[in-house]
Write a protein that holds these residues in place. Structure first.
Motif, PDB file in Angstrom:
ATOM      1  N   GLY A 208       1.119  11.435   9.384  1.00  0.00           N
ATOM      2  CA  GLY A 208       2.425  12.035   9.131  1.00  0.00           C
ATOM      3  C   GLY A 208       3.542  11.208   9.736  1.00  0.00           C
ATOM      4  O   GLY A 208       3.305  10.248  10.475  1.00  0.00           O
ATOM      5  N   PHE A 209       4.763  11.578   9.400  1.00  0.00           N
ATOM      6  CA  PHE A 209       5.936  11.027  10.086  1.00  0.00           C
ATOM      7  C   PHE A 209       7.069  12.025   9.890  1.00  0.00           C
ATOM      8  O   PHE A 209       7.599  12.171   8.784  1.00  0.00           O
ATOM      9  CB  PHE A 209       6.301   9.646   9.544  1.00  0.00           C
ATOM     10  N   ALA A 210       7.390  12.729  10.983  1.00  0.00           N
ATOM     11  CA  ALA A 210       8.408  13.775  10.893  1.00  0.00           C
ATOM     12  C   ALA A 210       9.102  13.883  12.249  1.00  0.00           C
ATOM     13  O   ALA A 210       8.671  13.282  13.231  1.00  0.00           O
ATOM     14  CB  ALA A 210       7.756  15.109  10.529  1.00  0.00           C
TER      15      ALA A 210
ATOM     16  N   THR B  54      17.716   8.972   4.610  1.00  0.00           N
ATOM     17  CA  THR B  54      17.297   9.381   3.259  1.00  0.00           C
ATOM     18  C   THR B  54      15.802   9.657   3.210  1.00  0.00           C
ATOM     19  O   THR B  54      15.323  10.318   2.292  1.00  0.00           O
ATOM     20  CB  THR B  54      17.636   8.291   2.213  1.00  0.00           C
ATOM     21  N   LEU B  55      15.056   9.130   4.216  1.00  0.00           N
ATOM     22  CA  LEU B  55      13.594   9.264   4.215  1.00  0.00           C
ATOM     23  C   LEU B  55      13.197  10.721   4.430  1.00  0.00           C
ATOM     24  O   LEU B  55      13.614  11.351   5.401  1.00  0.00           O
ATOM     25  CB  LEU B  55      13.011   8.409   5.359  1.00  0.00           C
ATOM     26  N   PRO B  56      12.378  11.280   3.511  1.00  0.00           N
ATOM     27  CA  PRO B  56      11.918  12.654   3.753  1.00  0.00           C
ATOM     28  C   PRO B  56      10.875  12.697   4.865  1.00  0.00           C
ATOM     29  O   PRO B  56      10.192  11.701   5.104  1.00  0.00           O
ATOM     30  CB  PRO B  56      11.304  13.068   2.409  1.00  0.00           C
TER      31      PRO B  56
ATOM     32  N   ASP C 124       1.788  14.036   5.420  1.00  0.00           N
ATOM     33  CA  ASP C 124       0.641  13.311   4.878  1.00  0.00           C
ATOM     34  C   ASP C 124       1.133  12.127   4.056  1.00  0.00           C
ATOM     35  O   ASP C 124       1.715  12.300   2.993  1.00  0.00           O
ATOM     36  CB  ASP C 124      -0.197  14.254   3.999  1.00  0.00           C
ATOM     37  N   ARG C 125       0.891  10.931   4.585  1.00  0.00           N
ATOM     38  CA  ARG C 125       1.295   9.730   3.842  1.00  0.00           C
ATOM     39  C   ARG C 125       0.130   8.760   3.811  1.00  0.00           C
ATOM     40  O   ARG C 125      -0.722   8.780   4.700  1.00  0.00           O
ATOM     41  CB  ARG C 125       2.524   9.075   4.499  1.00  0.00           C
ATOM     42  N   PRO C 126       0.086   7.906   2.769  1.00  0.00           N
ATOM     43  CA  PRO C 126      -0.975   6.888   2.724  1.00  0.00           C
ATOM     44  C   PRO C 126      -0.565   5.742   3.645  1.00  0.00           C
ATOM     45  O   PRO C 126       0.146   4.835   3.235  1.00  0.00           O
ATOM     46  CB  PRO C 126      -0.970   6.468   1.257  1.00  0.00           C
TER      47      PRO C 126
ATOM     48  N   PRO D  93       1.078  10.989  14.231  1.00  0.00           N
ATOM     49  CA  PRO D  93       2.445  11.360  13.876  1.00  0.00           C
ATOM     50  C   PRO D  93       3.347  10.142  13.634  1.00  0.00           C
ATOM     51  O   PRO D  93       4.461  10.281  13.161  1.00  0.00           O
ATOM     52  CB  PRO D  93       2.926  12.124  15.113  1.00  0.00           C
ATOM     53  N   SER D  94       2.864   8.933  14.000  1.00  0.00           N
ATOM     54  CA  SER D  94       3.659   7.705  13.808  1.00  0.00           C
ATOM     55  C   SER D  94       2.773   6.512  14.140  1.00  0.00           C
ATOM     56  O   SER D  94       1.728   6.651  14.796  1.00  0.00           O
ATOM     57  CB  SER D  94       4.878   7.678  14.737  1.00  0.00           C
ATOM     58  N   ILE D  95       3.220   5.356  13.714  1.00  0.00           N
ATOM     59  CA  ILE D  95       2.483   4.127  14.081  1.00  0.00           C
ATOM     60  C   ILE D  95       2.629   3.893  15.582  1.00  0.00           C
ATOM     61  O   ILE D  95       1.698   3.429  16.243  1.00  0.00           O
ATOM     62  CB  ILE D  95       3.007   2.927  13.271  1.00  0.00           C
TER      63      ILE D  95
ATOM     64  N   ASN E 131       3.016  -3.680  11.556  1.00  0.00           N
ATOM     65  CA  ASN E 131       3.953  -3.569  10.426  1.00  0.00           C
ATOM     66  C   ASN E 131       3.631  -2.296   9.680  1.00  0.00           C
ATOM     67  O   ASN E 131       2.452  -1.966   9.510  1.00  0.00           O
ATOM     68  CB  ASN E 131       3.710  -4.672   9.389  1.00  0.00           C
ATOM     69  N   ASN E 132       4.651  -1.646   9.190  1.00  0.00           N
ATOM     70  CA  ASN E 132       4.450  -0.486   8.326  1.00  0.00           C
ATOM     71  C   ASN E 132       4.515  -0.953   6.872  1.00  0.00           C
ATOM     72  O   ASN E 132       5.559  -1.391   6.407  1.00  0.00           O
ATOM     73  CB  ASN E 132       5.556   0.539   8.609  1.00  0.00           C
ATOM     74  N   ARG E 133       3.388  -0.873   6.186  1.00  0.00           N
ATOM     75  CA  ARG E 133       3.324  -1.316   4.779  1.00  0.00           C
ATOM     76  C   ARG E 133       2.918  -0.152   3.877  1.00  0.00           C
ATOM     77  O   ARG E 133       2.229  -0.339   2.875  1.00  0.00           O
ATOM     78  CB  ARG E 133       2.321  -2.457   4.641  1.00  0.00           C
TER      79      ARG E 133
HETATM   80  O1  LIG Z   1       5.285   5.295  11.939  1.00  0.00           O
HETATM   81  C1  LIG Z   1       6.486   5.119  11.647  1.00  0.00           C
HETATM   82  N1  LIG Z   1       7.365   4.820  12.652  1.00  0.00           N
HETATM   83  C2  LIG Z   1       8.686   4.619  12.425  1.00  0.00           C
HETATM   84  O2  LIG Z   1       9.478   4.339  13.356  1.00  0.00           O
HETATM   85  C3  LIG Z   1       9.138   4.720  11.075  1.00  0.00           C
HETATM   86  N2  LIG Z   1      10.370   4.576  10.488  1.00  0.00           N
HETATM   87  C4  LIG Z   1      10.206   4.782   9.158  1.00  0.00           C
HETATM   88  O3  LIG Z   1      11.116   4.699   8.286  1.00  0.00           O
HETATM   89  N3  LIG Z   1       8.882   5.058   8.865  1.00  0.00           N
HETATM   90  C5  LIG Z   1       8.219   5.022  10.053  1.00  0.00           C
HETATM   91  N4  LIG Z   1       6.903   5.215  10.359  1.00  0.00           N
END
Ligand SMILES: O=c1[nH]c(=O)c2[nH]c(=O)[nH]c2[nH]1
Length: 327
Positions: free
Chosen positions: A184-186, A195-197, A201-203, A248-250, A276-278
């Protein structure tokens, strides 16, 4: 020119893309098997490296300022030096070879006071061969793998009569891992630029470079001290932690990976990451006969994270009350 001016001056030269392929190097055996990884060693029938070497020494100044080549070891000769020494190397690790060859440079050329070498291991994988007895890995044919690769950086310096190892770091680079669901990322900042929702659950597709340093750098040079950590084990820990956690995040994911690495390998002092976030772009959320979605490559730009950790971070984590279990 004063000594300080000389020491602060940038001055080095060397050779890049020195490709070394050595057959029948010593097999890598002395590693600790961990639950996260099936890795038990490597035959080293093919041991490949792409090396970059840079040498320094104040005596090289006149080669830059006067065109005086009398002390210049041609970079072509450096390439030959590295290749010939690959024949004499008795160890099983890239790190050990870099240290060995760097030392030999300093022993051989008095004008060199420091040598830095970086290498990327060229990964070769056994091809599986079918026979009447079943499927088994070939000991003769290997495929050149384009996946992640191991790497190392070492620096040795002359210190009076001695040669000291002043820097050593091991790496796994270009690890690419995709988790189809369960990330996830919230909860991030929402303002007029957002603008990012939010997503539960993201791939999540990440590119990872992981670097590690030993408490005692000698442990990282060869496997005979039984404390060597192989890049395949680090890769498998990263994949296991990614699999097990709903991240919840990278940022938090790489922290958890770091904790698990430091916990498995107390011989390591520090670990660091560049990620990197890809994450793929979702085109169709749910296919007709679900489950399933359709994705495409993300559009540029991409996000990245850098983070370094030591055993102190693990100790702090273990000392604090946990909600979500331990690593
Ligand atoms: O795991 C993430 N960390 C971020 O800091 C970030 N910022 C974003 O736009 N997507 C993500 N994803």
């Amino acid at each position: 020119m004063t000594r300080e001016q000389l020491e602060s001056r940038t001055m080095y030269y060397g050779k890049g893309d020195v490709w070394v392929f050595r057959s029948y190097a010593k097999p890598l055996t002395g590693i600790t098997v961990i639950p996260e990884s099936p890795f038990r060693g490597r035959e080293n029938v093919l041991f490949g490296m792409n090396i970059k070497v840079a040498v320094k020494g104040e005596d090289f100044l006149t080669s830059f300022t006067e065109g005086d080549n009398s002390l210049v070891v041609a970079t072509d000769s450096m390439k030959n030096f590295i290749l010939r020494h690959a024949a004499h190397y008795t160890g099983a690790t890239v790190e050990g070879f870099l240290e060995y060859a760097s030392r030999r440079f300093i022993e051989t050329y008095p004008q060199m006071t420091g040598v830095r070498m970086n290498a990327t291991q060229v990964p070769f994988e056994n091809v599986q061969i079918g026979s009447p007895d079943g499927i088994a890995p070939s000991d003769l044919v290997f495929k050149y793998s384009h996946n992640e690769s191991a790497g190392a950086s070492v620096e040795v310096e002359r210190s009076g009569e001695n040669i000291e190892l002043t820097y050593a770091q091991s790496s796994v680079k270009n690890l690419r891992l995709i988790k189809v669901k369960g990330s996830g990322f919230a909860g991030f900042v929402r303002d007029e630029y957002t603008t990012l929702p939010e997503t539960s659950d993201r791939p999540l597709f990440i590119f990872l470079d992981i670097h590690w340093k030993y408490k005692n750098p000698a442990d990282g040079l060869d496997d005979t001290r039984q404390n060597y950590v192989d890049a395949e084990q680090i890769r498998d820990i990263a994949a296991t932690v990614f699999h097990e956690n709903n991240s919840p995040s990278i940022q938090y994911l790489i922290y958890l990976i770091g904790l698990r690495i430091l916990k498995n390998f107390s011989q390591l002092e520090a670990v660091s990451f560049e990620s990197n976030n890809r994450t793929w772009e979702t085109i169709v959320e749910t296919v007709d006969e679900g489950p399933g979605s359709v994705f495409t490559e993300p559009r540029p730009p991409y996000g990245f994270q850098g983070f370094s950790m030591t055993q102190e971070d693990l100790a702090a984590y273990e000392n604090k009350p946990q909600e979500a279990g331990s690593v």
